[in-house]
Design a protein around this motif. Structure first.
Motif, short mmCIF file in Angstrom:
data_model
loop_
_atom_site.label_atom_id
_atom_site.label_comp_id
_atom_site.label_asym_id
_atom_site.label_seq_id
_atom_site.Cartn_x
_atom_site.Cartn_y
_atom_site.Cartn_z
N GLY A 290 0.77 -1.24 0.00
CA GLY A 290 0.00 0.00 0.00
C GLY A 290 0.80 1.28 0.00
N PHE A 291 2.07 1.23 -0.33
CA PHE A 291 2.82 2.48 -0.43
C PHE A 291 4.00 2.30 -1.39
CE2 PHE A 291 4.69 0.03 2.93
CZ PHE A 291 6.06 0.20 2.78
N SER A 292 4.53 3.42 -1.84
CA SER A 292 5.66 3.37 -2.76
C SER A 292 6.94 3.10 -1.99
CB SER A 292 5.78 4.72 -3.48
OG SER A 292 7.11 4.92 -3.89
N MET A 293 7.76 2.22 -2.54
CA MET A 293 9.04 1.94 -1.88
C MET A 293 10.16 2.77 -2.46
SD MET A 293 9.51 -1.82 -0.64
CE MET A 293 8.30 -2.68 0.29
N SER A 294 9.81 3.70 -3.35
CA SER A 294 10.86 4.55 -3.91
C SER A 294 10.66 6.02 -3.56
CB SER A 294 10.93 4.38 -5.43
OG SER A 294 9.71 4.75 -6.01
N ASP A 295 9.52 6.34 -2.96
CA ASP A 295 9.28 7.76 -2.66
C ASP A 295 10.08 8.16 -1.42
OD1 ASP A 295 8.36 10.23 -3.17
OD2 ASP A 295 6.25 9.83 -2.74
N ILE A 296 10.48 9.42 -1.37
CA ILE A 296 11.58 9.71 -0.47
C ILE A 296 11.53 11.09 0.21
CG2 ILE A 296 13.29 10.68 -2.13
CD1 ILE A 296 14.92 8.05 -1.25
N GLY A 297 10.34 11.71 0.21
CA GLY A 297 10.18 12.99 0.92
C GLY A 297 9.44 12.77 2.24
N ILE B 100 11.83 -3.78 -4.17
CA ILE B 100 12.58 -2.52 -4.11
C ILE B 100 13.13 -2.18 -5.50
CG2 ILE B 100 14.63 -1.38 -3.18
CD1 ILE B 100 14.19 -2.93 -0.58
N LYS B 101 13.73 -3.20 -6.12
CA LYS B 101 14.29 -2.99 -7.47
C LYS B 101 13.22 -2.55 -8.44
CE LYS B 101 18.15 -5.33 -9.10
NZ LYS B 101 18.88 -6.42 -9.70
N ARG B 102 12.08 -3.23 -8.36
CA ARG B 102 11.01 -2.92 -9.30
C ARG B 102 10.47 -1.51 -9.08
NH1 ARG B 102 6.85 -6.65 -7.99
NH2 ARG B 102 5.71 -4.94 -7.01
N ASP B 103 10.27 -1.14 -7.83
CA ASP B 103 9.73 0.21 -7.56
C ASP B 103 10.67 1.29 -8.07
OD1 ASP B 103 7.54 -0.94 -6.36
OD2 ASP B 103 7.55 0.44 -4.65
N SER C 235 14.63 -10.84 2.20
CA SER C 235 13.98 -11.85 1.36
C SER C 235 14.08 -11.45 -0.12
CB SER C 235 12.51 -12.02 1.75
OG SER C 235 11.81 -10.83 1.46
N ASP C 236 14.07 -12.45 -1.00
CA ASP C 236 14.13 -12.18 -2.44
C ASP C 236 12.94 -11.34 -2.88
OD1 ASP C 236 16.40 -13.65 -2.50
OD2 ASP C 236 15.45 -15.47 -3.32
N ARG C 237 11.82 -11.64 -2.24
CA ARG C 237 10.58 -10.93 -2.57
C ARG C 237 10.75 -9.42 -2.31
NH1 ARG C 237 5.11 -10.38 0.32
NH2 ARG C 237 6.33 -10.13 2.21
N LEU C 238 11.37 -9.13 -1.17
CA LEU C 238 11.57 -7.73 -0.79
C LEU C 238 12.59 -7.05 -1.72
CD1 LEU C 238 11.03 -5.50 1.24
CD2 LEU C 238 12.61 -6.59 2.83
N ALA D 127 11.98 5.26 -12.08
CA ALA D 127 13.05 5.96 -12.81
C ALA D 127 12.73 6.00 -14.31
CB ALA D 127 14.39 5.28 -12.56
N GLU D 128 12.19 4.91 -14.85
CA GLU D 128 11.84 4.90 -16.27
C GLU D 128 10.74 5.91 -16.58
OE1 GLU D 128 12.92 3.27 -19.38
OE2 GLU D 128 14.54 3.59 -17.96
#
Ligand code: G3I
Ligand code: 9MR
Ligand code: ZN
Length: 550
Positions: free
Chosen positions: A351-358, A385-388, A378-381, A393-394
């Motif tokens: 339920g939240f973005s793992m890349s937002d940073i403010g 993170i990588k996907r977010d 975990s691989d899932r985690l 970024a794209e």
């Protein structure tokens, strides 16, 4: 500064940029990407050195219409020009740019000013001439505070940074800004190791001395049970006086779960950053982080914040604390390696973005905690993170490439504090490159810095004291009240806002103005031109990255 319209009964005078060439007014690293944006037809351009000698000639590319500014623009790229010096870009029609530098040290002074700006915001200590020069001032806000709605008990909670142009101190924004600075240090330590800012020495790199000033205050905002007061302010924003002249009663406002989580996260991060340099302090921070985590466990429900009747200082309300709790768990897991934090991290991933940073969305800071730690996840985690980061970024790269000025900003990003959006986007590019071990976004990163330092449709460098045409009248009380014409250097302006909401900005900016042009360097326009610690802190991160590479 209520309104300049009210006080003078006429529009405030504001400066506008009179040239047609926009570029990073500080300049470029010799091997860096170098671009200027020109808003009149132009086919060829020259680069002249200080003596008027042409040292480079090139052809422009017609970019076309730029949606966010309404400008039809041409791009002059001279990235293959590498010689140190001070230059001017001149078009085939004779238009001239402001001067700019090419040199490997070009970003260091900007970084220094951005960090020193935090020192000038210190609350509860004198700024002596030895460190503050002409901006010296007496101490402020040292009176004890009472709890809002409480029994009148007095609390000693002095210290920390003023949040912004106001004199409030707010836990979530302070924690977030301190975390940005610590991550800048963690990722680019070489840039900071020899930095000399002219602030009271602490036996650690100056940036950490500055961070410690805020952490010391955050510790005071924690109550014995681990809950954390949301903010410490007067009931109403002070008038435009110097900080020591603001003597109204200070209130501690009720705890929020965001404040507890952000404090836990930032103290856990501080415990790691100070572990070798100041082990005793590190232990103290760790204990504070654990105490607030315990309180969060015992209080699993969301405890938000909104101003009580009669209070008009910052709200910093949030609609959820799941991202804040994720950040706290991630940071405590990185610090201790304890399984319960890993479980909490894994459980929180919804339920939240793992890349937002403010400050209002801190999932990306939790991701940074995990990415920069040796702890197993975990691989899932890791995949999430990588996907977010990669997908964000794209998406942002798409915006960057479709902007004539190279800003990774859609029209919807030009809100109050748009500079924070731009800078958050720069951080996301940087972190994604670090994750992928591939500098795929380096041009996008350079473009965000260029925008901030003058390559934008207003022509302003949005950092005070950096660049020839920089903001000089921000909504910043000391800068107005000190009687000195020159603004304290190193402050990032909130930047263009397509929905200007303060009285003067609403009058100054005509309806229909393109988003990137909704700006005025006007002291009363707090929805356009205020400064804030959490707009400076991502800029420190960006400049540290740039200085590290140049
Ligand atoms: O998120 C919405 C978005 O969905 C919507 O499309 C857009 C349209 O306007 O608005 C977005 O919300 C904006 C929000 O910031 C985003 O963070 C609001 O319009 C805007 O009014 C709001 O501004 C905040 C402002 O306080 C007013 O509450 C700023 O982010 C925030 O930085 C600022 O903080 C102030 C403190 O209250 C006091 N101290 C100074 C500080 C800096 O100005
Ligand atoms: O100076 C205040 C600024 O820091 C805030 O961002 C802004 C919005 O909360 O409010 C400013 O204070 C104004 C107050 O809200 C209304 N009266 C005028 C104040 C500016 O002097
Ligand atoms: Zn103060």
């Amino acid at each position: 500064m209520d309104s300049l319209y009210f006080t003078n009964n006429e529009p405030p005078t504001t400066r506008t940029f009179s040239r047609v060439i926009f570029l990073n007014q500080e300049g470029f690293a010799p091997n860096g990407r170098k671009r200027a944006v020109i808003k009149v037809p132009c086919e060829k351009f020259d680069i002249e050195n200080e003596y008027g000698t042409v040292v480079y000639s090139g052809e422009t590319v017609h970019f076309g219409y730029d949606e966010c500014s309404g400008d039809d623009v041409y791009i002059a790229d001279f990235s293959d020009f590498h010689s140190d010096g001070v230059y001017t870009l001149v078009t085939d029609k004779g238009e001239r740019s402001l001067s700019f530098t090419v040199g490997s040290g070009v970003y260091r002074p900007v970084l220094d000013k951005l960090v020193k700006a935090f020192y000038y915001l210190r609350c509860g200590s004198e700024l002596p001439e030895q460190y503050a020069g002409k901006f010296a001032r007496p101490t402020c806000h040292t009176e004890k505070a009472v709890e809002y709605g409480g029994d009148g008990t007095l609390f000693e909670v002095s210290g920390g940074w003023h949040d912004a142009g106001d004199y409030g101190r707010y836990v979530t924004t302070g924690a977030c800004a301190a975390a940005h600075l610590m991550y800048a240090y963690k990722l680019f330590p070489d840039v900071f190791d020899k930095q000399q800012l002219g602030i009271p020495p602490q036996g650690v790199p100056d940036v950490l001395a500055e961070v410690k000033y805020e952490l010391d205050w955050l510790l005071k905002m924690q109550r014995p049970d681990g809950s954390v007061w949301h903010k410490l302010t007067t009931m109403r924003h002070a008038p435009f006086v110097m900080p020591h002249e603001d003597r109204e009663q200070l209130y501690l406002f009720p705890p929020s779960s965001m404040a507890a989580a952000d404090l836990a996260a930032t103290c856990a991060l501080g415990a790691m950053v100070f572990s070798e340099k100041n082990p005793h302090y590190s232990e103290k921070l760790k204990a504070a982080a654990e105490l607030s985590w315990k309180w969060l466990e015992e209080n699993p429900e969301f405890i938000g914040f909104s101003n009580p009747e009669g209070c008009n200082t910052g709200n910093y309300s949030e609609r959820t604390d799941v991202d804040n709790r994720f950040w706290a768990a991630a940071q405590l897991y990185a610090l201790t390696g304890e399984e319960k934090y890993h479980t909490a991290v894994d459980d929180a991933m919804i339920g939240f973005s793992m890349s937002d940073i403010g400050w209002s969305s801190v999932g990306g800071l939790g991701s940074l905690a995990l990415l920069t730690s040796e702890r197993e996840i975990s691989d899932r985690l890791r995949a999430r993170i990588k996907r977010d980061f990669n997908s964000k970024a794209e998406e942002l790269k798409g915006l960057c490439l479709t902007s004539g000025y190279g800003a990774a900003m859609g029209s919807w990003h030009y809100i109050w504090g748009s500079s924070m959006n731009l800078l958050k986007h720069a951080m996301i590019f940087i972190i994604t490159d670090i994750i992928n071990k591939n500098p795929a976004y380096s041009d996008c990163i350079a473009s965000q810095l260029d925008y901030l330092l003058g390559c934008n449709a207003t022509g302003f460098s949005f950092i005070s004291g950096c660049g020839e045409f920089s903001i000089n009248s921000p909504h910043l009380r000391p800068t107005f009240a000190d009687g000195i014409d020159e603004c304290i250097p190193g402050y990032v302006s909130g930047g263009p806002n397509a929905n200007p909401s303060d009285y003067d900005a609403a009058k100054l900016i005509p309806q229909g103005t393109p988003p990137m042009k909704c700006f005025a360097d006007c002291v009363s326009c707090y929805s356009l031109n205020e400064v804030a610690i959490y707009w400076n802190s991502p800029a420190v991160f960006l400049l540290a990255y740039m200085a590290d590479r140049s």
